[in-house]
Structures are given as C-alpha cells and as structure tokens.
Design an enzyme around this catalytic site. Structure first.
Site, mmCIF file in Angstrom:
data_model
loop_
_atom_site.group_PDB
_atom_site.id
_atom_site.type_symbol
_atom_site.label_atom_id
_atom_site.label_comp_id
_atom_site.label_asym_id
_atom_site.label_seq_id
_atom_site.Cartn_x
_atom_site.Cartn_y
_atom_site.Cartn_z
ATOM 1 N N HIS A 51 10.469 3.022 0.515
ATOM 2 C CA HIS A 51 11.797 2.729 -0.021
ATOM 3 C C HIS A 51 11.808 2.994 -1.520
ATOM 4 C CE1 HIS A 51 9.646 -1.079 -0.549
ATOM 5 N NE2 HIS A 51 10.609 -1.551 -1.322
ATOM 6 N N HIS A 108 15.716 -4.838 4.134
ATOM 7 C CA HIS A 108 15.315 -5.066 2.735
ATOM 8 C C HIS A 108 16.107 -4.117 1.833
ATOM 9 C CE1 HIS A 108 12.752 -6.054 -0.643
ATOM 10 N NE2 HIS A 108 12.404 -4.779 -0.798
ATOM 11 N N ASP A 125 8.126 -3.369 2.335
ATOM 12 C CA ASP A 125 8.618 -4.728 2.140
ATOM 13 C C ASP A 125 9.500 -5.196 3.304
ATOM 14 O OD1 ASP A 125 7.307 -4.681 -0.256
ATOM 15 O OD2 ASP A 125 9.101 -4.672 -1.511
ATOM 16 N N HIS A 163 2.655 -6.132 -0.263
ATOM 17 C CA HIS A 163 2.354 -7.176 -1.244
ATOM 18 C C HIS A 163 1.357 -8.185 -0.695
ATOM 19 C CE1 HIS A 163 5.550 -6.279 -4.248
ATOM 20 N NE2 HIS A 163 6.188 -5.792 -3.188
#
Length: 253
Positions: A51, A108, A125, A163
């Site tokens: 993204h 997201h 994410d 993450h």
C-alpha cells in the site's frame, strides 16, 4: 521457504523472501537495513509494495540508486508515485524461483493488496499478529471481508505483517477473551521473544484463528464481550467487527 524480517524505522519490518540475488523485498520503508543486508550478499530481484503509506514504500528511490533496474510491483494507486508495475487482485507474478499471487484486501487503505508466495502471506497493515490495521479508508464490511479472505487460507500459512505489534495487540485481545488459554500461551511466547530480541512474526494462521479477536467475530465469547462493552446486542459479524475495531481504537491498555 521461510522469509526473514529486517527491522526498520520504529517498529516496521521489511520482509525478505529468498537469498542472495534471488531475494524479493516486501514493503521497504527504510533503505538502511536493506543496504546493510546488501553488504552481507543481498541483491534484490524485485520489490513488492502492499500500500501507499510511506513507512512501506519510501525507500524505493534509494534502493534504485543502488540497483537502477530493480522492478517494483504495487497496487494501482496514484499516491504511489513510482515507476512500477501495477498489479491487482488475481494477478500472478512469476519471478525466478517464485510464483506470487496477488490478493485485494481493502480496508486499511482502499487499494491495499497482499502477496501470497510459498506459504507466506505478506499482508502489510491489513492483518497483524493478534490484531488488524485501522480502517483509514475502508468500511467495516470491506475490512471484515478482507480478513475473512485471509483467514480462509491454509492454517500453516505464515502471516508476515508489517509491524511488531504482537505484545501490544495481545493486551487488547486478552481484554476481549481473558479465558482464552491459547491466547495466554501466545502472549507469554511473544513476551519471551521480545525480551530475547527476536521478532514475534511471522505468525501462523492457525494460531491467529485461535487467538486473534478480529478473526473470531463469529465466536460466542468475542461477540459476548463486544455486546457487554457496547451495552447492546450485535446484529451480525460485520457489526461485531466494527464495534470491536472501535473498541481497540480507544483501548488504553
């Protein structure tokens, strides 16, 4: 083929699938870790972007200074201002030694995609270990559908998210399902991994299905916890998911 994670920025991971000149990079938000790996023999053959957020793609110009012909694959989003090949749901990329399938997983962001290769899901994410991304652009229905799509993959799929959020996500998950023994075990494991300086990912999808509340909106304990928190009944899984995500957004730990 098990990928490796290069820590980047504050809590990002840049994923590396393969070795040497056969390696593929996923979501390079910072050049320094990649260039350091290059000193140990890494020569990327391609970059995959999930993204448009800078912490997932900002390093591409610097990497192209080192490797000018480096191909980049990205979702069809004008906010990714790079010379790259745009890919969409259902595409299959064929690289030396690798076949990579593209899945649309909006929520997201509206153009978020994931890549599935050799039993590894590079999901940016969209899906996190014990959590999921915030809905910056998508709707609860879109995000829930994306999560369910990923949840339907084989249980031994490795979830390679963007993450290091597992320990923080576990605190919320245990507030939702305090009696979930699999979750308690997973939390203890994650704490031990971080204390040892190890990443908590990739996660195994079967474990996520047992522990991640955002994949468990159909489970009675999760729905009951959401209804108790909201003080009202939920009509379906999407409403349960929306309320769960809103709860997480305001969760103080």
């Amino acid at each position: 083929m098990r990928p490796s994670a290069l820590p980047a920025l504050e809590d990002n991971y840049i994923w590396v699938l393969g070795e040497g000149s056969g390696a593929v990079l996923v979501d390079p938000g910072e050049a320094t870790p990649v260039l350091a790996a290059a000193e140990r023999g890494l020569v990327p053959q391609a970059v995959l972007l999930t993204h448009h957020h800078a912490d997932h793609c900002a390093a591409v110009p610097a990497l192209r200074e080192r490797w000018p012909a480096l191909p980049v694959y990205a979702p069809d989003d004008a906010r990714i201002e790079l010379d790259c090949e745009r890919v969409a749901d259902g595409a299959r990329l064929t690289l030396p030694g690798l076949q990579i399938d593209v899945l649309a997983v909006p929520g997201h962001t509206r153009s978020h995609i994931a890549y599935l290769c050799a039993g590894n899901l590079f999901c940016g994410d969209a899906l996190f270990s014990l959590g999921c991304g915030r809905m910056f652009e998508g709707t609860p229905a879109q995000m829930h559908a994306s999560l369910q799509r990923m949840a339907a993959l084989p249980g031994d799929t490795r979830v390679c998210c963007g993450h290091e959020y597992t320990v923080a996500n576990a605190a919320f998950a245990m507030a939702v399902e305090p009696e979930n023994q699999a979750l308690r075990t997973r939390h203890a494991q994650a704490v031990a991994q971080r204390r040892a300086g190890q990443p908590t990912v990739p996660a195994i999808l079967a474990s996520e299905l047992a522990c991640n509340p955002f994949l468990r909106c159909a489970e009675p304990p999760v729905r009951a916890a959401v209804e108790k928190h909201q003080g009202r009944a939920m009509s379906d899984e999407v409403e349960t998911f929306a309320a769960l995500r809103a709860w997480k957004d305001g969760f103080a730990g």
